[in-house]
Scaffold this motif. Sequence first.
Motif, PDB file in Angstrom:
ATOM      1  N   UNK A  65       7.486  10.460 -12.827  1.00  0.00           N
ATOM      2  CA  UNK A  65       7.407   9.182 -13.556  1.00  0.00           C
ATOM      3  C   UNK A  65       7.631   8.012 -12.610  1.00  0.00           C
ATOM      4  N   UNK A  66       8.508   8.208 -11.653  1.00  0.00           N
ATOM      5  CA  UNK A  66       8.806   7.117 -10.718  1.00  0.00           C
ATOM      6  C   UNK A  66       7.676   6.972  -9.699  1.00  0.00           C
ATOM      7  N   UNK A  67       7.035   8.070  -9.399  1.00  0.00           N
ATOM      8  CA  UNK A  67       5.869   7.979  -8.508  1.00  0.00           C
ATOM      9  C   UNK A  67       4.743   7.199  -9.211  1.00  0.00           C
ATOM     10  N   UNK A  68       4.592   7.429 -10.509  1.00  0.00           N
ATOM     11  CA  UNK A  68       3.610   6.627 -11.263  1.00  0.00           C
ATOM     12  C   UNK A  68       3.903   5.142 -11.081  1.00  0.00           C
ATOM     13  N   UNK A  69       5.170   4.792 -11.160  1.00  0.00           N
ATOM     14  CA  UNK A  69       5.520   3.366 -11.045  1.00  0.00           C
ATOM     15  C   UNK A  69       5.169   2.821  -9.662  1.00  0.00           C
ATOM     16  N   UNK A  70       5.318   3.658  -8.659  1.00  0.00           N
ATOM     17  CA  UNK A  70       4.930   3.222  -7.309  1.00  0.00           C
ATOM     18  C   UNK A  70       3.428   2.903  -7.280  1.00  0.00           C
ATOM     19  N   UNK A  71       2.648   3.798  -7.887  1.00  0.00           N
ATOM     20  CA  UNK A  71       1.193   3.582  -7.925  1.00  0.00           C
ATOM     21  C   UNK A  71       0.854   2.328  -8.736  1.00  0.00           C
ATOM     22  N   UNK A  72       1.595   2.097  -9.790  1.00  0.00           N
ATOM     23  CA  UNK A  72       1.331   0.913 -10.630  1.00  0.00           C
ATOM     24  C   UNK A  72       1.690  -0.365  -9.878  1.00  0.00           C
ATOM     25  N   UNK A  73       2.749  -0.283  -9.060  1.00  0.00           N
ATOM     26  CA  UNK A  73       3.285  -1.499  -8.427  1.00  0.00           C
ATOM     27  C   UNK A  73       2.524  -1.887  -7.157  1.00  0.00           C
ATOM     28  N   UNK A  74       1.865  -0.920  -6.529  1.00  0.00           N
ATOM     29  CA  UNK A  74       1.187  -1.229  -5.256  1.00  0.00           C
ATOM     30  C   UNK A  74      -0.181  -1.856  -5.518  1.00  0.00           C
ATOM     31  N   UNK A  75      -0.704  -2.531  -4.503  1.00  0.00           N
ATOM     32  CA  UNK A  75      -2.041  -3.122  -4.615  1.00  0.00           C
ATOM     33  C   UNK A  75      -3.121  -2.078  -4.388  1.00  0.00           C
ATOM     34  N   UNK A  76      -2.828  -1.169  -3.465  1.00  0.00           N
ATOM     35  CA  UNK A  76      -3.807  -0.144  -3.097  1.00  0.00           C
ATOM     36  C   UNK A  76      -3.021   1.146  -2.846  1.00  0.00           C
ATOM     37  N   UNK A  77      -3.584   2.279  -3.287  1.00  0.00           N
ATOM     38  CA  UNK A  77      -2.867   3.550  -3.120  1.00  0.00           C
ATOM     39  C   UNK A  77      -3.700   4.566  -2.352  1.00  0.00           C
ATOM     40  N   UNK A  78      -3.078   5.180  -1.377  1.00  0.00           N
ATOM     41  CA  UNK A  78      -3.668   6.349  -0.724  1.00  0.00           C
ATOM     42  C   UNK A  78      -3.059   7.577  -1.394  1.00  0.00           C
ATOM     43  N   UNK A 138       0.851  -1.187   0.000  1.00  0.00           N
ATOM     44  CA  UNK A 138       0.000   0.000   0.000  1.00  0.00           C
ATOM     45  C   UNK A 138       0.887   1.238   0.000  1.00  0.00           C
ATOM     46  N   UNK A 139       0.635   2.173  -0.917  1.00  0.00           N
ATOM     47  CA  UNK A 139       1.366   3.444  -0.829  1.00  0.00           C
ATOM     48  C   UNK A 139       0.507   4.432  -0.055  1.00  0.00           C
TER      49      UNK A 139
END
Length: 387
Positions: A259-272, A191-192
């Motif tokens: 761009x790297x923050x996008x990848x974090x959102x793509x990689x996590x199951x759920x994002x806050x 989760x981010x």
Amino acid sequence: MRNESCDIFCNVVDNYGDIGVCWRLARQLANEHGLAVRLWVDDLASFRRLYPEADVALERQLCRGVEVRHWPAAFPAVEPADLVIEAFACKLPPGYMTAMAARERKPVWLNLEYLSAEDWVEGCHKLPSPHPSLPLTKYFFFPGFTERTGGLLLERDLLARRDAFQSNDGAQQRYWHSLGVPELQAGELRVSLFGYENPAMEALLQAWELSDQPVTCLLPEGRSLPQVAVFFGHPAGKTGDIWQRGNLRVHVLPFVEQERYDELLWACDINFVRGEDSCVRAQWAAKPFIWQIYPQHDGVHLEKLQAFMNLYCSGLSQQASQAVQALWLGWNRGDSARLAASTDSGQAWPVFLSCREEVQARARDWAQRLAGNNLALNLLDFFHQVA
Ligand code: TRH
């Protein structure tokens, strides 16, 4: 060849949303549509958080195909561009407006508004507002979620890059490795957590601590960090810190490039996510997300939140719709009771998790549906119609 020019004016009010949106739009207009873009920013230090190579001492610099200019109090005499975008109703410099009015062919002047899902947006999108004394007309340009709004910022190749990343375990592993985060373990939830200070923080962290499955929370450095540090018994925290309590492990991440923050959102199951831009990025990530809207003193943000929830949840089963709304409302109202640690089915987090599959399917459809309404394309169409 760049034969059309654009000036974007960004007054940084707070946080990173204003500059985040302007920087994204500027790059798209320059690199995808070939405009000569100048981005005027009054706070280069905030810009540098998004683009670490920026030099805050420079009045003018070229960054990824965009001419980034410091917007000083004493504004220089410059030739106005063909397309002038004031972001979020920031006031253009008076001398610049006089120069706009003096141009034989008047620039197209747009006010790019904040994003809202409220009904009235459709009626106000593209409305003209003649200047009281100068021969200029400003148009309101509203981003939004429906066809009769300006749509959302979406880079040309974003969804293809997302799909390639999400279907490539190796790319995701390399991403985690680059952040110093171990590989995903079976049964683990990632989760981010990007948010503002929140009275419900402790309750949420407790729910994760006591959950049945391991929860890894990826926490970008920023406004939520002090509260999370205190939960783990530390007076403060910093990038690189790793804390564990029960089934919850937190990794404090650096603030990374967009761009790297996008990848974090793509990689996590759920994002806050929070504010405006990260909320849109979470939608493109096609993962379940929880939105903390930017709080306003008069409480109108809760109406905006409800308007978005109504759209996002329509078509979900009653159970999933209630689960999403209960968690979002609890998080936005800072309502610990709703998010409390108990795994009693009345609690918002475990109920939300129990609907995850359905919410995941919705997230995917939703991104697909919105992708047809591209803000930069709409804005350029409007520019060419009015010019
Ligand atoms: O920073 P914000 O809270 O900005 C807010 C909102 O935009 C709000 O609507 C506005 O009224 C207020 O500012 C003044 O949240 P937002 O909009 O999500 O902006 C964060 C930006 O930071 C976004 O472009 C994503 C980016 N970002 C990174 O580039 N790297 C990171 O590591 C993280 C966490 C975010």
